[in-house]
Design a protein around this motif. Structure first.
Motif, short mmCIF file in Angstrom:
data_model
loop_
_atom_site.label_atom_id
_atom_site.label_comp_id
_atom_site.label_asym_id
_atom_site.label_seq_id
_atom_site.Cartn_x
_atom_site.Cartn_y
_atom_site.Cartn_z
N GLN A 11 0.74 -1.28 0.00
CA GLN A 11 -0.06 -0.05 0.13
C GLN A 11 0.89 1.34 -0.14
OE1 GLN A 11 -2.63 -0.41 3.46
NE2 GLN A 11 -4.39 -1.11 2.13
N TYR A 16 -1.82 0.79 -4.61
CA TYR A 16 -0.87 -0.23 -4.41
C TYR A 16 0.33 0.03 -5.34
CZ TYR A 16 -3.93 -2.90 -1.59
OH TYR A 16 -4.45 -3.62 -0.28
N ARG A 45 6.07 0.39 6.04
CA ARG A 45 4.75 -0.20 5.89
C ARG A 45 4.77 -1.35 6.75
NH1 ARG A 45 2.96 3.46 4.66
NH2 ARG A 45 3.35 4.65 2.49
N GLN A 49 0.26 -4.43 5.23
CA GLN A 49 0.22 -3.61 4.08
C GLN A 49 1.07 -4.06 2.89
OE1 GLN A 49 1.68 -0.14 6.35
NE2 GLN A 49 -0.52 0.89 6.09
#
Length: 58
Positions: A11, A16, A45, A49
């Motif tokens: 993400q 994405y 992240r 994620q």
């Protein structure tokens, strides 16, 4: 050690971002763990994620 090619996405700002990385590891599970730590630290992240789609031995 075997070289694995790991591809997936993480993400990034509501969307994405795809990635493909080569990493040396003893087995597929360790390759996944190293990707979580590497991508997580480089892009700030969490594991939730990061989605790993494919792990193949190179």
């Amino acid at each position: 050690m075997t070289t694995y090619t790991v591809s997936g996405r993480f993400q990034s700002r509501g969307d994405y971002q795809p990635f493909t990385k080569e990493i040396e590891a003893e087995n597929e599970d360790l390759a996944r763990e190293r990707i979580y730590t590497t991508v997580g630290s480089q892009h700030n992240r969490k594991r939730t994620q990061i989605e790993i789609e494919e792990v193949t031995a190179a």
